[in-house]
Every structure is written in C-alpha cells, then in structure tokens.
Design an enzyme around this catalytic site. Sequence first.
Site, PDB file in Angstrom:
ATOM      1  N   ASP A 106      29.148  28.552 -15.859  1.00  0.00           N
ATOM      2  CA  ASP A 106      29.004  27.146 -15.442  1.00  0.00           C
ATOM      3  C   ASP A 106      28.384  26.914 -14.053  1.00  0.00           C
ATOM      4  OD1 ASP A 106      30.845  27.463 -17.443  1.00  0.00           O
ATOM      5  OD2 ASP A 106      32.439  26.331 -16.465  1.00  0.00           O
TER       6      ASP A 106
ATOM      7  N   GLN B 203      29.644  29.879 -11.602  1.00  0.00           N
ATOM      8  CA  GLN B 203      30.597  30.899 -12.028  1.00  0.00           C
ATOM      9  C   GLN B 203      29.856  32.231 -12.089  1.00  0.00           C
ATOM     10  OE1 GLN B 203      34.292  30.414 -13.376  1.00  0.00           O
ATOM     11  NE2 GLN B 203      33.667  29.397 -11.484  1.00  0.00           N
TER      12      GLN B 203
ATOM     13  N   ASP C 103      38.955  22.621 -14.068  1.00  0.00           N
ATOM     14  CA  ASP C 103      37.603  22.098 -13.826  1.00  0.00           C
ATOM     15  C   ASP C 103      37.597  20.720 -13.160  1.00  0.00           C
ATOM     16  OD1 ASP C 103      37.037  24.441 -15.194  1.00  0.00           O
ATOM     17  OD2 ASP C 103      36.635  23.439 -17.100  1.00  0.00           O
TER      18      ASP C 103
ATOM     19  N   GLU D 291      36.600  20.949 -21.637  1.00  0.00           N
ATOM     20  CA  GLU D 291      36.404  21.544 -20.324  1.00  0.00           C
ATOM     21  C   GLU D 291      35.364  20.744 -19.539  1.00  0.00           C
ATOM     22  OE1 GLU D 291      37.034  26.226 -21.301  1.00  0.00           O
ATOM     23  OE2 GLU D 291      35.051  25.507 -21.812  1.00  0.00           O
TER      24      GLU D 291
END
Length: 495
Positions: free
Chosen positions: A42, A58, A165, A217
């Site tokens: 991400d 990430q 998140d 998410e």
Amino acid sequence: MKKTVLFLLTMIPFVMQAQTPYYAERFRPQYHFSSQKNWINDPNGLIYHNGEYHLFYQHNPFGNNWGFMSWGHAVSKDLVKWTPLPLALRVEGGKMAFSGSVVYDAKNTSALSNNKETPPLVAVFTAHDSLNQSQHLAYSIDNGRSWSRYAGNPVLDLNMTDFRDPNVFWHEKSKQWIMAVAMPNEKMISFYSSFSLKQWTFQSDFGPIGDTSGVWECPDLIQVPVVGEPDKKKWVLLISQNSSMQYYVGEFDGYKFYNENPSNKVVRPDYGSDYYAAITYKNTPDKIPVSVGWVNNWNYANEIPTNPWKGAMSIPRKLAVKKMGSEWVLVQEPIKALRAMRSTGQVVNGPIAVKNGYTLPFRSNCFEMEVDLKPAITSISGIKIAVGGNRSFVIGYDATLEQLFIDRTNTPSGFSRQYPYFAKKNAYLKQQNDKVKLHIFFDKSIVEVYANDGELVFTSQIFPEENDTGIEFFSDGNVSVFENIWFWPMRSIWK
Ligand code: FRU
C-alpha cells in the site's frame, strides 16, 4: 590456482547481478513508481508539503516478500520523477508499521513539536502484532526526513486484532481532525474526531454496504469537484475490500458520512485485477485530490515473477465526480505532468476501418496511446497489445452487452495458480456519441486503461515474453473504425 578458480566461481552471481542495473530488469515499469529493491504494498502517508510530494509505502526492507512491514519513503516535485529516501518507520517493540496517513499539524495542535517555528508532520498509522492492532503516532520536524515515535502511544486501541489503516484529515467546518479507520471483519469504516491527534472520540460507523465479500481496509474520505460545476464538491469514501476497491459518494458533516449512491449497486474506482489500497494526496496545490494505488492483488501478490523488486504504484490520478442518471460516478484523469515523459509520437493516420485485424507499423512495451473506437453494431472489437505468437493482452468492447473488457488469458501465467482466475474483467460502459474513447498506458508489466475520459478504469499486470511487443486493432468480422490515434513511446523516469 584451484583457490582462485573457486573464488572466481563464487563471484559469478554478483557479477551477473551487476549486469542488470536497477530499473533495467525485465518487467520493471519505467514510468510507474517501484522501489529499487524488495517488496512494497500500500501507498501510505501521501502528503504534499513544502513543494514536495511524499510517498510512503508498505515495505519489507529485508526481502522480496511481504514481512517486517515498515514505511519506505520517496519524494517528488511533480509526482513523476522520484527520489528515494531512507526508511521512515520500522518495526519497533515487535510491532510492524502498517498502513496509515500523514498530516501537517500547522497549529501544532498535537504539541509534538516544542518549537512554534517548526510545526510537525504527524504520521498516524497502525502498529501491528498478531494479537493487537492499534493506532500510533510518529512525528517529524525536518520535512519528513527523520521520525520519532510519540511516547504516549497508542492513541486509539480497542483491544482488537483487526482495526487498522487510519486516514486522517483536518475538517475545516467542524474545526477538528477526522480519522476514518477500518473495522475489517465487521466490514465497517469508523469515524473518530480529535482536537489534538492524541485523544480520539468515536462519531459514527459506515457499513456494511456494497461489496462485503472481503475484509474492509484502507479507507480514504475526500472532497472532490463536480465535473462542469466549478463551485460544487462532493465527498467520496474510497475503500479496499480484498482484493478490489469500491467507492461511495455523498456528504460528510464532520461526524457522519451519508452515501447518496444507490445502496444496492457496487461501483469501483478500478475494474481491473490489480488496483488496491489506493488513497489520495488531499492538499494538492489546486486542492483537487490525486489518488495512487498499489498495482497488485493479494491473491497472488507474493508470486509475481519480478526481481529484486516486487510491487509498483499506479499512475497518480486526479479525481472528480459527475452525475450519470441517478448515480455519482468517479472520474479519473492521469496527471498531466506525466506527459513530460512522452517521446516524439508515432504518426498513425486514421480513420482506419478494420474488419478482422490491423497490425500497427511499430512495436513497443512502454507507451501511451489514445484511440477513439467506433464499434460496429453488435461487434466485439478493440486493441491487442503485447502481441507475439498467439499471445496478447486484449482490450475490447462488446457492443451488444455494452461492456468494456480486458483479457490476459493468452499471456504467460505459469508462476501462480491464483493469477489465471483474475484473467478477464469487464464493466458496463455506454458509448459516447457512438464512440469508446480509450486511453491506454502500457509499461513493461502494467496496463492501465482509461475509458471515456476516465469514467471507467482498468489496471492489470501482465508478464509477457520478451518480444511480445506488437500492437493490433481487431474486430470480429464487422467493420469497426479506429480514429484520432495518438501514440507516444514513453521515456524512463529513472534516467
Ligand atoms: C492492505 C493491508 C492493510 C495493512 C497492510 C499491511 O493491503 O492489508 O490493511 O495495513 O496491507 O501491509
């Protein structure tokens, strides 16, 4: 003598590695962001600050598979060319640094800076271990170059194993910070508010609604302009649910999000197989949000055949909405700055009437192309790229079903059992004055297709054979017409 030979033999892998410099590897995107080496997923903490776009992501700093999640970091002046920077956040106290956002705390509401002259950038992210996910803060007073953890972490902990998140922004009307954060298993997004970034008050939940087939998410709540109505804005909630995305459009009053799109219909920012966890730069110079997504799919993300890097980011997309019938539709435009990477265009004189196939007089696996397709009634027609032997990637329009589709069935797929299940994707698309306007980007292993000025987007990975670089127009025996053809080979952002 023997020893020297042995020594030379052990050196071979290193010498061979040195022969492929970074960003010249097979499959390596040339105008999409990827990390020099190792795994990424991400995008995180997208923020425009002091003339720089920050891209955190990430990242596994130690290997080419998911693990040891940390925040990688790069900056750019134009969202096109990137300068890599050292890791921003690492695994700490046995907890990984999962996805989150970064805000500029101009008034130092968090008091994380002890100097008024240097208000902090504050990262709000999920600290993860196998028992707990909670929201933590880190801050930087040197333009994001170095980060310190807040000593009072966590700032939001519900004692849950899945709660992640956080996406934070300043809500001017209610003069408070808002956090959208995912309750993945409940398929809900929760909204919290704060005056300090340190204490958070629950406001409301959104969901479950729409696609609830996978864990929810990476929420992002933004305000975007309405096409053709310069003074009007709508709120858009983007979410990812394993392994695609969806969006809702409506209003947000500082406490609650009100969806105005039909609740029984799922709409997606991207209908391809490889677009996930997209979030936005909210505070761009013109205040129009620009999104960036991870070009991969959790079903096979670790198996894609790329080395020594894995994962890339989409082309940044400028967002707006327009009303079509009873529905608000997200409109996405590839950022204009990318045009700087076009080399001299190839001239293709249209219109070209195609009954079966027409092969373009040049080949490429790194280009941008625009074509208006006038499909024959009841035809299936379109464009094949990455053509070689009987292999190709198909971008087609089924005029009977009024569907745009992509199909990578006839491209190599032996590296993964899951990957072939995501080979074909389609979505409803109405013709615009008897035309389907296609804007195609092909970058070694990434295809992005924007249709009818960004009403519909497909992003897909492909891993073609080395010489699969042909391009063809096709139709199924009915005569379809291709016109307004523009073609640019693209230069590398890494040179
Ligand atoms: C989405 C996601 C996030 C999480 C991160 C971990 O792709 O699963 O929910 O924070 O990846 O790397």
